[in-house]
Design an enzyme around this catalytic site. Structure first.
Site, PDB file in Angstrom:
ATOM      1  N   HIS A 176     -18.194 -30.271  30.244  1.00 25.52           N
ATOM      2  CA  HIS A 176     -17.156 -30.963  29.730  1.00 25.52           C
ATOM      3  C   HIS A 176     -17.774 -32.246  29.605  1.00 25.52           C
ATOM      4  O   HIS A 176     -18.280 -32.747  30.478  1.00 25.52           O
ATOM      5  CB  HIS A 176     -15.891 -30.809  30.544  1.00 25.52           C
ATOM      6  CG  HIS A 176     -14.654 -31.491  29.990  1.00 25.52           C
ATOM      7  ND1 HIS A 176     -14.389 -32.656  29.870  1.00 25.52           N
ATOM      8  CD2 HIS A 176     -13.434 -30.992  29.226  1.00 25.52           C
ATOM      9  CE1 HIS A 176     -13.335 -32.975  29.155  1.00 25.52           C
ATOM     10  NE2 HIS A 176     -12.806 -31.827  28.987  1.00 25.52           N
ATOM     11  N   ASP A 231     -17.201 -30.060  39.170  1.00 22.38           N
ATOM     12  CA  ASP A 231     -16.093 -30.481  38.467  1.00 22.38           C
ATOM     13  C   ASP A 231     -15.160 -29.165  38.573  1.00 22.38           C
ATOM     14  O   ASP A 231     -15.086 -28.309  37.854  1.00 22.38           O
ATOM     15  CB  ASP A 231     -16.436 -30.549  36.838  1.00 22.38           C
ATOM     16  CG  ASP A 231     -15.199 -30.875  35.896  1.00 22.38           C
ATOM     17  OD1 ASP A 231     -14.219 -30.583  36.378  1.00 22.38           O
ATOM     18  OD2 ASP A 231     -15.458 -30.892  34.634  1.00 22.38           O
ATOM     19  N   GLN A 290     -10.890 -26.639  36.066  1.00 25.37           N
ATOM     20  CA  GLN A 290     -10.329 -25.485  35.840  1.00 25.37           C
ATOM     21  C   GLN A 290     -10.509 -24.581  36.963  1.00 25.37           C
ATOM     22  O   GLN A 290     -10.198 -23.174  36.880  1.00 25.37           O
ATOM     23  CB  GLN A 290     -11.298 -24.752  34.560  1.00 25.37           C
ATOM     24  CG  GLN A 290     -11.278 -25.613  33.260  1.00 25.37           C
ATOM     25  CD  GLN A 290      -9.800 -25.795  32.872  1.00 25.37           C
ATOM     26  OE1 GLN A 290      -8.846 -25.148  33.009  1.00 25.37           O
ATOM     27  NE2 GLN A 290      -9.619 -26.890  31.733  1.00 25.37           N
ATOM     28  N   LYS A 324      -3.199 -30.562  35.543  1.00 26.33           N
ATOM     29  CA  LYS A 324      -3.477 -29.147  35.156  1.00 26.33           C
ATOM     30  C   LYS A 324      -2.986 -28.256  36.364  1.00 26.33           C
ATOM     31  O   LYS A 324      -3.321 -27.138  36.123  1.00 26.33           O
ATOM     32  CB  LYS A 324      -4.962 -29.073  34.801  1.00 26.33           C
ATOM     33  CG  LYS A 324      -5.636 -29.813  33.977  1.00 26.33           C
ATOM     34  CD  LYS A 324      -7.077 -29.499  33.583  1.00 26.33           C
ATOM     35  CE  LYS A 324      -7.818 -30.493  32.926  1.00 26.33           C
ATOM     36  NZ  LYS A 324      -7.660 -30.390  31.493  1.00 26.33           N
ATOM     37  N   CYS A 350     -13.896 -30.524  24.271  1.00 30.73           N
ATOM     38  CA  CYS A 350     -14.730 -31.558  24.796  1.00 30.73           C
ATOM     39  C   CYS A 350     -16.173 -31.199  25.353  1.00 30.73           C
ATOM     40  O   CYS A 350     -16.823 -31.165  26.497  1.00 30.73           O
ATOM     41  CB  CYS A 350     -14.082 -32.187  26.040  1.00 30.73           C
ATOM     42  SG  CYS A 350     -12.652 -33.065  25.703  1.00 30.73           S
TER      43      CYS A 350
HETATM   44  C1  LIG Z   1     -13.728 -28.673  32.920  1.00 33.17           C
HETATM   45  C2  LIG Z   1     -13.073 -29.956  32.770  1.00 33.17           C
HETATM   46  N1  LIG Z   1     -13.609 -31.109  33.320  1.00 33.17           N
HETATM   47  C3  LIG Z   1     -13.029 -32.207  32.896  1.00 33.17           C
HETATM   48  C4  LIG Z   1     -11.874 -32.380  32.340  1.00 33.17           C
HETATM   49  C5  LIG Z   1     -10.989 -33.609  32.129  1.00 33.17           C
HETATM   50  O1  LIG Z   1      -9.815 -33.624  32.814  1.00 33.17           O
HETATM   51  P1  LIG Z   1      -9.017 -35.140  32.756  1.00 33.17           P
HETATM   52  O2  LIG Z   1      -8.889 -35.345  31.426  1.00 33.17           O
HETATM   53  O3  LIG Z   1      -7.682 -34.800  33.313  1.00 33.17           O
HETATM   54  O4  LIG Z   1      -9.788 -36.234  33.311  1.00 33.17           O
HETATM   55  C6  LIG Z   1     -11.206 -31.184  32.054  1.00 33.17           C
HETATM   56  C7  LIG Z   1     -10.031 -31.165  31.088  1.00 33.17           C
HETATM   57  O5  LIG Z   1      -9.820 -31.671  29.995  1.00 33.17           O
HETATM   58  C8  LIG Z   1     -11.845 -30.016  31.793  1.00 33.17           C
HETATM   59  O6  LIG Z   1     -11.353 -28.711  31.467  1.00 33.17           O
END
Ligand SMILES: Cc1ncc(COP(=O)(O)O)c(C=O)c1O
Ligand SMILES: Cc1ncc(COP(=O)(O)O)c(C=O)c1O
Lengths: 154, 405, 405, 154
Positions: free
Chosen positions: C121, C198, C201, C224, C362
């Site tokens: 991401h 990270d 998910q 999430k 993203c």
């Molecule tokens: C794999 C992953 N990493 C990072 C993020 C970023 O999370 P956040 O927008 O809550 O900071 C997300 C979700 O958008 C994600 O799915």
């Protein structure tokens, strides 16, 4: 909100068989546009002559049916028009998508009017308005030599 | 204005604290929340919730609109010129860190100078300290006098041709001093020095007009403005937002992402990485509406009245020393009681349901200057009345009794 | 497990979208919130609100306890060794930025290498890109194959003696790939390279055990995890938190503040500047309790069942191409439909009340790799049922009708 | 919760007239403690002999009645004790404030027990527990040559 209004035959047709999707011959202006959240991309090419008439216009790009159809329709309608007229059409078009006002432009033929009106359904789908306007904004940047990439997040 | 009625809009006041009515005098720390704000958050989660700006389904469209609506409301509330000048942060602290980091990265070099004041909250000192460590910047403190005032001269004399920023509070969270912002900004402009205002104690109480004030940066904390926790606002002039690099990186703040490079969009997107505080920002719209319904000028007026009443009353109380005596004072009264440490005051007052704060209030520099380790602070919000002051005063007398003073 | 009953605990599902029942398949973006969480936030604001850790009155004591309780709950939920290893951030994005900035400042030098994967991401790429710009770090991308897998070999071959960090996702938010974390961490350990996961998910779906997993950093997004927006969690091993410098500066994260220097306390205080997301963090305690009441293993099991049902169904649908075919897959199915752009799919599905996400999610690097600009993504939460998949499939057929395919 | 239990005569007395508030003669160990949120500060000095007996102990510092009284009481009780006994007293004291358990230490005289028990009211005031324990933690750091400043935020 009605899907049929959004995906009219005319739009599906332009979406599947876009007109002027190429680099047009002898273009002297071009600009790029992005919709970073969706990944839509468009590159508009045009040949503007000394009288500021759009002699030719074309585009390349990737995107949804709405954005491709809108780009295709734009090239059809703007080709041959005076830049100032084109700018007026663009303004009216964007207002149509924003506030639903009818784009009554004298300089458009009945046929052109029907074509452009086929995009009016987009206004009921706010998230799709950016798809429909991307190419048009990019045309403006190209014509005005604005080197900044159009970014619909701005 | 009917304060009883306004107060009744805050659910917290229908609860008892230790069997007593709550006298909440800690609004400079964080304000209480009106029911409209609390309900808006619930309602949003229950009926409209979705992540903002990313999906194209109906919930996402509604949520995005609600979210961006708040930006417009804030723009109008502070009379900013462009909506793109409003950046959502986690709190005011993050706003200042954002500026210190990005402005620092681009414009601060070894021996460059940043002027702050002795009144500053740690939030408006520590981020500059980081620049001192990282970049060799020099921090100069404009002195505050016995009254708790920082004169324009004490700032003027610190300015050199290496001064790269002046960062001052709008209202001191200890002495209540309302700073002469217009004068400071005028002075800075003649030297082309940008000015950052820490507006934490300004925004909830005083009418703001960014175009008139003409500062470069102004930060606020929504939780002090009858709003949810977890949201701050950074106002910055568009020209700065165009020039400054992004702060945090992640989803939403990118343009094109390639393996060898990444390009970024413009403000506010450039400065808002990842999923924001969607529900809180949507809820904050109701705080702005709540404030505007009462009228920020009415709030100022009411709080002024109660503050003056409080000053009068406490000045008559011989055991009490009030900290500072600024000509213009916000809704804050800090004090000490002879022979009783502020922590003990806070505990004894709490027994009467009176919530104040005791400590250095994140202003160690100022407390060292005054020569005391801590103080007690009563700070006001729109819900406070003269009766609250009376109870405070009674309770102060009780402190003396408990301590056999 | 009675999914109907579980679903009834989420108020959003009692609303109609465009006159249709909501089929919410966008949980990877953000999950919906159960009533207990929404009510807890309201309740906290209505009865217990005050700023945390700063004042000594009763409200502040209660609020502080509630707040710190969440830290303990999280510690247990992920089986961290110490409560000090749990840092509250704004979102997962901030967690990664915190590590990139502080670890980068201390340990990354020109030409040092950071390994990430093509699945990442933007949140797990852009912060490292900043280090590339600021420090001259080199970012290496471990390749993902057609199935959407990143083999341990593709990581192994990138490791050199300049490798300073490996940062990988737990579960891909596009292909659903569950990464072989233990193998990666074992490999990294033999080379003494720290590993950041990270877990956006991962955390909502898979049982976590930080002591067993033994990674150095793990980030999560509470929104999430059936929790409020505005909160993320950074887990980091204590030894790192002891070594790393602070990230943002302000109130609460200081020890002694003098004009010429500032000292800082230990974790978590050192990394939590300013007023935090008090109400959201208090509310998140209920999310953890909600998840634990159902049982995270039951959640995994249920989602697996629905995902497999979905894969089966969509594979039978000739117009659909599913992205990736990892051996182990989380609750995510991304797909394309021949001749129809994902944005158009999303719009048409929305007309049936089906909320999915369309775009690059993203993950531009991954989409470029696959050679498509965008995809459609259905992602699951505990509230989804087979019926939701049936409706999704029906609605996909409608897409083909609308487009005369 | 009762203010009278918190501010007992004995505490007010130690708060106003703290014992051993000075640098003690010939101290060979010392440590500092901070409560950064409140601004409480304490500096504990002690003379530990080769038999690990606390020959002398004193403190300097600023703080509320509770923290000063607690430091003062600590010096009175610990002076002359064996380090291991002192450590045991400290543990018991901290448990008393945490979970309300009674500190039944054989090695304390009745008088000492009464004195230390005067601080038991603090447990009903959670925000004040740190005030009461700061000096004690700092004593431990001093005795164990732990150079880190005690920080009650940890
Ligand atoms: C794999 C992953 N990493 C990072 C993020 C970023 O999370 P956040 O927008 O809550 O900071 C997300 C979700 O958008 C994600 O799915
Ligand atoms: C003057 C001042 N500046 C900055 C802050 C920090 O605000 P926050 O904690 O919301 O970031 C505060 C409040 O604590 C304050 O009073």
């Amino acid at each position: 909100m009605d899907l049929k209004e959004l995906y009219q035959e005319i739009i599906l047709d332009h979406g599947k068989n876009p007109r002027n999707k190429k680099k047009c011959d002898g273009f002297n202006k071009d600009a790029k546009g992005n919709n970073p959240l969706c990944g839509d991309k468009v590159h508009v090419y045009l040949r503007l002559n000394d009288e500021k008439q759009v002699e030719d216009i074309s585009f390349e790009g990737e995107g949804c049916a709405i954005s491709i159809a809108s780009a295709s329709i734009m090239t059809e309608i703007i080709k041959g028009k005076d830049f100032n007229v084109a700018k007026k059409i663009l303004e009216n078009f964007i207002n149509m998508l924003k506030d639903g006002s009818k784009p009554s432009i004298n300089s458009l033929s009945d046929n052109e009017n029907t074509t452009i009106m086929s995009l009016s359904g987009v206004k009921q789908f706010p998230m799709r308005v950016k798809c429909a306007t991307l190419a048009w904004h990019t045309f403006l940047h190209a014509a005005e030599n604005n080197k900044k990439v159009v970014n619909t997040e701005e | 204005m009917d304060i009883k009625e306004i107060k009744s809009k805050f659910p917290i006041f229908s609860n008892k604290v230790k069997g007593k009515k709550l006298v909440y005098l800690d609004s400079a720390n964080s304000s209480q929340k009106p029911k409209v704000v609390i309900d808006r958050i619930s309602n949003f989660y229950s009926k409209e919730f979705s992540n903002v700006g990313r999906s194209m389904h109906s919930l996402a469209v509604t949520a995005t609109n609600r979210f961006e609506e708040t930006r417009d409301l804030i723009k109008n509330f502070i009379n900013a010129k462009f909506r793109e000048e409003i950046i959502f942060t986690k709190n005011a602290t993050e706003g200042i860190n954002l500026v210190a980091t990005t402005y620092g990265e681009k414009f601060i070099k070894d021996k460059d100078e940043i002027i702050i004041t002795e009144l500053e909250h740690h939030a408006n000192y520590v981020p500059w300290h980081f620049l001192r460590k990282r970049k060799g910047a020099v921090i100069k403190f404009a002195e505050c006098d016995k009254q708790g005032e920082v004169s324009i001269d004490s700032i003027k004399k610190l300015i050199t041709n290496r001064t790269k920023l002046i960062a001052v509070t709008h209202v001191s969270n200890v002495t209540g001093t309302i700073m002469p912002l217009s004068k400071i900004i005028d002075l800075a402009k003649t030297k082309k020095i940008p000015v950052l205002i820490d507006g934490c104690q300004g925004a909830p109480h005083i009418k703001l007009d960014m175009q008139k004030l003409d500062c470069d940066f102004y930060v606020m904390s929504c939780h002090k403005m009858y709003g949810p926790t977890g949201v701050g606002i950074l106002y910055a002039k568009k020209k700065w937002l165009d020039e400054l690099p992004p702060y945090q990186g992640g989803g939403g703040m990118i343009d094109e992402v390639k393996k060898d490079n990444i390009s970024f969009p413009e403000s506010p997107t450039k400065f808002e990485a990842g999923t924001l505080q969607t529900a809180e920002i949507v809820g904050f719209a109701e705080s702005i509406r709540f404030i505007e319904n009462i009228g920020i000028k009415n709030i100022t007026q009411h709080e002024k009245e109660i503050t003056e009443y409080g000053l009068e009353k406490l000045k008559k109380n011989n055991s009490v020393s009030i900290i500072g005596d600024p000509k213009e004072r916000g809704a804050i009264i800090s004090f000490t009681i002879k022979g009783i440490h502020p922590h003990d005051i806070a505990t004894i007052l709490d027994d009467d349901g009176v919530a104040i704060r005791a400590g250095h209030h994140c202003c160690q520099i100022l407390h060292e200057k005054i020569g005391i380790p801590a103080s007690a602070r009563a700070s006001l919000g729109i819900y406070n009345s003269k009766e609250d002051i009376d109870i405070l005063n009674e309770s102060i007398n009780k402190c003396n009794k408990v301590f056999n003073n």
